[in-house]
Design a protein around this motif. Structure first.
Motif, PDB file in Angstrom:
ATOM      1  N   MET A 102      -0.709  -9.539 -20.749  1.00 47.85           N
ATOM      2  CA  MET A 102      -0.206  -8.249 -21.259  1.00 47.85           C
ATOM      3  C   MET A 102       1.190  -7.938 -20.734  1.00 47.85           C
ATOM      4  O   MET A 102       1.920  -7.164 -21.335  1.00 47.85           O
ATOM      5  CB  MET A 102      -1.197  -7.144 -20.860  1.00 47.85           C
ATOM      6  CG  MET A 102      -1.067  -5.880 -21.667  1.00 47.85           C
ATOM      7  SD  MET A 102      -1.503  -6.083 -23.411  1.00 47.85           S
ATOM      8  CE  MET A 102      -0.114  -5.306 -24.215  1.00 47.85           C
ATOM      9  N   GLY A 103       1.557  -8.525 -19.578  1.00 47.15           N
ATOM     10  CA  GLY A 103       2.926  -8.339 -19.080  1.00 47.15           C
ATOM     11  C   GLY A 103       3.068  -7.325 -17.971  1.00 47.15           C
ATOM     12  O   GLY A 103       4.137  -6.729 -17.798  1.00 47.15           O
ATOM     13  N   ASN A 104       2.011  -7.116 -17.180  1.00 45.53           N
ATOM     14  CA  ASN A 104       2.137  -6.242 -16.006  1.00 45.53           C
ATOM     15  C   ASN A 104       3.160  -6.874 -15.043  1.00 45.53           C
ATOM     16  O   ASN A 104       2.980  -8.008 -14.598  1.00 45.53           O
ATOM     17  CB  ASN A 104       0.763  -6.126 -15.328  1.00 45.53           C
ATOM     18  CG  ASN A 104       0.772  -5.168 -14.154  1.00 45.53           C
ATOM     19  OD1 ASN A 104       1.778  -5.037 -13.467  1.00 45.53           O
ATOM     20  ND2 ASN A 104      -0.345  -4.505 -13.926  1.00 45.53           N
ATOM     21  N   GLU A 153       9.024 -13.550 -22.450  1.00 46.90           N
ATOM     22  CA  GLU A 153      10.351 -12.917 -22.515  1.00 46.90           C
ATOM     23  C   GLU A 153      10.263 -11.447 -22.930  1.00 46.90           C
ATOM     24  O   GLU A 153      11.266 -10.754 -22.939  1.00 46.90           O
ATOM     25  CB  GLU A 153      11.226 -13.649 -23.546  1.00 46.90           C
ATOM     26  CG  GLU A 153      11.687 -15.000 -23.055  1.00 46.90           C
ATOM     27  CD  GLU A 153      12.449 -15.771 -24.128  1.00 46.90           C
ATOM     28  OE1 GLU A 153      12.436 -15.347 -25.293  1.00 46.90           O
ATOM     29  OE2 GLU A 153      13.034 -16.799 -23.763  1.00 46.90           O
ATOM     30  N   MET A 154       9.060 -11.007 -23.308  1.00 44.96           N
ATOM     31  CA  MET A 154       8.936  -9.637 -23.838  1.00 44.96           C
ATOM     32  C   MET A 154       8.385  -8.691 -22.785  1.00 44.96           C
ATOM     33  O   MET A 154       7.446  -9.051 -22.069  1.00 44.96           O
ATOM     34  CB  MET A 154       7.946  -9.595 -25.010  1.00 44.96           C
ATOM     35  CG  MET A 154       8.266 -10.479 -26.153  1.00 44.96           C
ATOM     36  SD  MET A 154       6.918 -10.293 -27.366  1.00 44.96           S
ATOM     37  CE  MET A 154       7.345 -11.545 -28.539  1.00 44.96           C
ATOM     38  N   PRO A 155       8.920  -7.441 -22.713  1.00 50.66           N
ATOM     39  CA  PRO A 155       8.268  -6.447 -21.871  1.00 50.66           C
ATOM     40  C   PRO A 155       6.937  -6.017 -22.497  1.00 50.66           C
ATOM     41  O   PRO A 155       6.679  -6.315 -23.666  1.00 50.66           O
ATOM     42  CB  PRO A 155       9.271  -5.281 -21.854  1.00 50.66           C
ATOM     43  CG  PRO A 155      10.086  -5.450 -23.089  1.00 50.66           C
ATOM     44  CD  PRO A 155      10.091  -6.923 -23.410  1.00 50.66           C
ATOM     45  N   VAL A 156       6.137  -5.306 -21.726  1.00 49.50           N
ATOM     46  CA  VAL A 156       4.777  -4.974 -22.166  1.00 49.50           C
ATOM     47  C   VAL A 156       4.751  -4.230 -23.496  1.00 49.50           C
ATOM     48  O   VAL A 156       3.884  -4.490 -24.344  1.00 49.50           O
ATOM     49  CB  VAL A 156       4.008  -4.217 -21.043  1.00 49.50           C
ATOM     50  CG1 VAL A 156       4.660  -2.903 -20.687  1.00 49.50           C
ATOM     51  CG2 VAL A 156       2.562  -4.008 -21.405  1.00 49.50           C
ATOM     52  N   ASN A 157       5.710  -3.319 -23.732  1.00 40.48           N
ATOM     53  CA  ASN A 157       5.679  -2.548 -24.987  1.00 40.48           C
ATOM     54  C   ASN A 157       5.898  -3.444 -26.196  1.00 40.48           C
ATOM     55  O   ASN A 157       5.274  -3.252 -27.247  1.00 40.48           O
ATOM     56  CB  ASN A 157       6.696  -1.387 -24.951  1.00 40.48           C
ATOM     57  CG  ASN A 157       8.109  -1.839 -24.668  1.00 40.48           C
ATOM     58  OD1 ASN A 157       8.340  -2.620 -23.751  1.00 40.48           O
ATOM     59  ND2 ASN A 157       9.056  -1.372 -25.457  1.00 40.48           N
ATOM     60  N   ALA A 217       3.575  -6.596 -30.759  1.00 40.24           N
ATOM     61  CA  ALA A 217       3.273  -7.924 -31.320  1.00 40.24           C
ATOM     62  C   ALA A 217       1.778  -8.104 -31.603  1.00 40.24           C
ATOM     63  O   ALA A 217       1.370  -9.095 -32.207  1.00 40.24           O
ATOM     64  CB  ALA A 217       3.753  -9.012 -30.369  1.00 40.24           C
ATOM     65  N   GLY A 218       0.945  -7.149 -31.150  1.00 42.40           N
ATOM     66  CA  GLY A 218      -0.476  -7.197 -31.508  1.00 42.40           C
ATOM     67  C   GLY A 218      -1.434  -7.361 -30.338  1.00 42.40           C
ATOM     68  O   GLY A 218      -2.636  -7.449 -30.529  1.00 42.40           O
ATOM     69  N   LEU A 219      -0.890  -7.413 -29.106  1.00 41.73           N
ATOM     70  CA  LEU A 219      -1.774  -7.587 -27.951  1.00 41.73           C
ATOM     71  C   LEU A 219      -2.251  -6.227 -27.437  1.00 41.73           C
ATOM     72  O   LEU A 219      -1.509  -5.243 -27.458  1.00 41.73           O
ATOM     73  CB  LEU A 219      -1.048  -8.315 -26.810  1.00 41.73           C
ATOM     74  CG  LEU A 219      -0.465  -9.688 -27.139  1.00 41.73           C
ATOM     75  CD1 LEU A 219       0.166 -10.307 -25.898  1.00 41.73           C
ATOM     76  CD2 LEU A 219      -1.546 -10.616 -27.666  1.00 41.73           C
ATOM     77  N   PHE A 220      -3.481  -6.200 -26.956  1.00 42.73           N
ATOM     78  CA  PHE A 220      -4.047  -4.955 -26.432  1.00 42.73           C
ATOM     79  C   PHE A 220      -4.929  -5.296 -25.232  1.00 42.73           C
ATOM     80  O   PHE A 220      -5.681  -6.258 -25.267  1.00 42.73           O
ATOM     81  CB  PHE A 220      -4.890  -4.266 -27.512  1.00 42.73           C
ATOM     82  CG  PHE A 220      -5.581  -3.023 -27.027  1.00 42.73           C
ATOM     83  CD1 PHE A 220      -4.906  -1.812 -26.992  1.00 42.73           C
ATOM     84  CD2 PHE A 220      -6.908  -3.065 -26.598  1.00 42.73           C
ATOM     85  CE1 PHE A 220      -5.534  -0.654 -26.534  1.00 42.73           C
ATOM     86  CE2 PHE A 220      -7.536  -1.918 -26.135  1.00 42.73           C
ATOM     87  CZ  PHE A 220      -6.847  -0.715 -26.106  1.00 42.73           C
ATOM     88  N   LEU A 221      -4.812  -4.478 -24.192  1.00 43.08           N
ATOM     89  CA  LEU A 221      -5.670  -4.667 -23.009  1.00 43.08           C
ATOM     90  C   LEU A 221      -6.436  -3.388 -22.714  1.00 43.08           C
ATOM     91  O   LEU A 221      -5.848  -2.335 -22.463  1.00 43.08           O
ATOM     92  CB  LEU A 221      -4.803  -5.033 -21.787  1.00 43.08           C
ATOM     93  CG  LEU A 221      -5.522  -5.080 -20.438  1.00 43.08           C
ATOM     94  CD1 LEU A 221      -6.629  -6.128 -20.421  1.00 43.08           C
ATOM     95  CD2 LEU A 221      -4.528  -5.357 -19.301  1.00 43.08           C
ATOM     96  N   THR A 243      -4.149  -7.280 -32.942  1.00 38.55           N
ATOM     97  CA  THR A 243      -4.673  -8.515 -33.533  1.00 38.55           C
ATOM     98  C   THR A 243      -5.373  -9.374 -32.471  1.00 38.55           C
ATOM     99  O   THR A 243      -6.146 -10.254 -32.795  1.00 38.55           O
ATOM    100  CB  THR A 243      -3.538  -9.308 -34.212  1.00 38.55           C
ATOM    101  OG1 THR A 243      -2.389  -9.311 -33.348  1.00 38.55           O
ATOM    102  CG2 THR A 243      -3.166  -8.666 -35.526  1.00 38.55           C
ATOM    103  N   LEU A 244      -5.079  -9.092 -31.189  1.00 38.28           N
ATOM    104  CA  LEU A 244      -5.815  -9.747 -30.096  1.00 38.28           C
ATOM    105  C   LEU A 244      -6.143  -8.706 -29.036  1.00 38.28           C
ATOM    106  O   LEU A 244      -5.242  -8.105 -28.449  1.00 38.28           O
ATOM    107  CB  LEU A 244      -4.974 -10.862 -29.453  1.00 38.28           C
ATOM    108  CG  LEU A 244      -5.572 -11.459 -28.174  1.00 38.28           C
ATOM    109  CD1 LEU A 244      -6.824 -12.277 -28.473  1.00 38.28           C
ATOM    110  CD2 LEU A 244      -4.579 -12.324 -27.439  1.00 38.28           C
ATOM    111  N   SER A 245      -7.442  -8.478 -28.834  1.00 31.46           N
ATOM    112  CA  SER A 245      -7.862  -7.490 -27.831  1.00 31.46           C
ATOM    113  C   SER A 245      -8.426  -8.191 -26.617  1.00 31.46           C
ATOM    114  O   SER A 245      -9.256  -9.091 -26.744  1.00 31.46           O
ATOM    115  CB  SER A 245      -8.961  -6.584 -28.396  1.00 31.46           C
ATOM    116  OG  SER A 245      -8.381  -5.541 -29.100  1.00 31.46           O
TER     117      SER A 245
END
Ligand SMILES: Nc1ncnc2c1ncn2[C@@H]1O[C@H](COP(=O)(O)OP(=O)(O)OP(=O)(O)O)[C@@H](O)[C@H]1O
Ligand SMILES: [Mg+2]
Length: 281
Positions: free
Chosen positions: A50-52, A71-75, A80-84, A163-165
């Motif tokens: 998730m990018g913590n 390369e991406m920050p959490v937001n 992009a579809g990720l969820f934690l 799209t991915l939980s």
């Protein structure tokens, strides 16, 4: 097809290596169970995906839908579809649930959602999860019971439509009825939207409701054994000892115990680190 691909992932937290080379591929609409003893890196893996920023990737790669998400920050990962859904959801006093969700929804749309449409959607989601009606107006998780916090994570998931939980012990703290409500919501999302899931749980009972096709077992920062749903069942019945023996691995807690701090008894500051063998003398 949106695929999460993790290769040789090494992650450090507070200067200590927790993940020591994890490989994992999750394709669209798949459900993966992630198991392993306490403190062996499951939440660390999800936090790194998730990018913590506390969890530092020192080696390896993570791509999602072909993009390098490291390369991406959490937001941006969220868009992009990720969820934690977090193991310990945070309380954020001063920010209402509805403000939080509307802001999160608006950053992933060209035009902001109309207030009317948002309220209707939020009301129906709250009803789906059998939450109290005042939820929208309350500060995020503040004063929520343990089970309410967990269900509120699923409210967020339903509204944001990832799209991915990744669900980190979402079942802990839920009563039997809430467990079924959450499992139904997850299965509905999966079937309606092709969402994929990485589900961390210690309990076969939850996996029976979610039906993972794959099970991965993380011990001391590495996935040491993989299988289907039957692997989760076997662990539920027999624990992890057979895995330690068969795969010649030690869980993180025991590996650490082998380097113990032992007082020599010759002064308050006289402490030395001794190997397990020395400790047995
Ligand atoms: N933010 C942090 N600060 C310091 N140590 C951390 C942090 N996050 C994780 N760790 C350490 O990393 C190790 C792995 O923790 P992690 O939370 O990933 O375990 P887990 O497999 O999710 O365990 P559990 O089943 O108990 O939830 C532990 O020793 C933990 O103390
Ligand atoms: Mg955890």
């Amino acid at each position: 097809m949106k695929t999460l691909e993790i290769k040789n992932l090494h992650v450090e937290v507070e200067g200590k290596e927790i993940l020591k080379g994890v490989d994992l591929t999750v394709n669209e609409n798949e459900v993966h169970a992630l198991m392993g003893p306490n403190g062996n890196g499951k939440s660390t893996l999800l936090a790194a995906i998730m990018g913590n920023p506390k969890y530092i990737v020192t080696e390896g790669s993570i791509t999602y839908d072909g993009k390098n998400i490291l390369e991406m920050p959490v937001n941006e990962r969220s868009v992009a579809g990720l969820f934690l859904a977090m193991q310990y959801p945070q309380e954020i006093p001063g920010v209402t649930n509805s403000d939080f969700l509307r802001a999160a929804m608006n950053v992933r749309r060209e035009q902001p959602i109309s207030l009317f449409k948002f309220i209707k959607e939020m009301e129906s989601t709250i009803k789906d999860l059998e939450m109290k009606e005042d939820l929208a107006h309350r500060f995020l998780n503040e004063g929520f019971s343990g089970g309410e916090k967990k269900r509120n994570e699923i409210v967020q998931m339903e509204m944001l439509k990832p799209t991915l939980s990744m669900l980190d012990e979402i079942d802990s703290g839920l009563d039997v009825d809430a467990l079924r409500i959450v499992a139904d919501a997850l299965n509905k999302m999966k079937n309606e939207t092709n969402m994929s899931m990485i589900v961390v749980s210690h309990y076969e009972r939850f996996y029976q409701l979610i039906k993972p096709q794959f099970t991965h077992v993380l011990v001391n920062g590495k996935i040491v054994v993989e299988g289907g749903e039957e692997l989760a069942e076997k662990i539920d019945q027999e624990g992890y000892d057979w895995i330690y023996q068969e795969y010649n691995v030690q869980p993180a807690s025991e590996a650490q115990n082998n380097v113990r701090t032992v007082s020599t008894g010759i002064g308050t500051c006289a402490v030395r680190t001794a190997a397990e063998s020395a400790g047995k003398k």
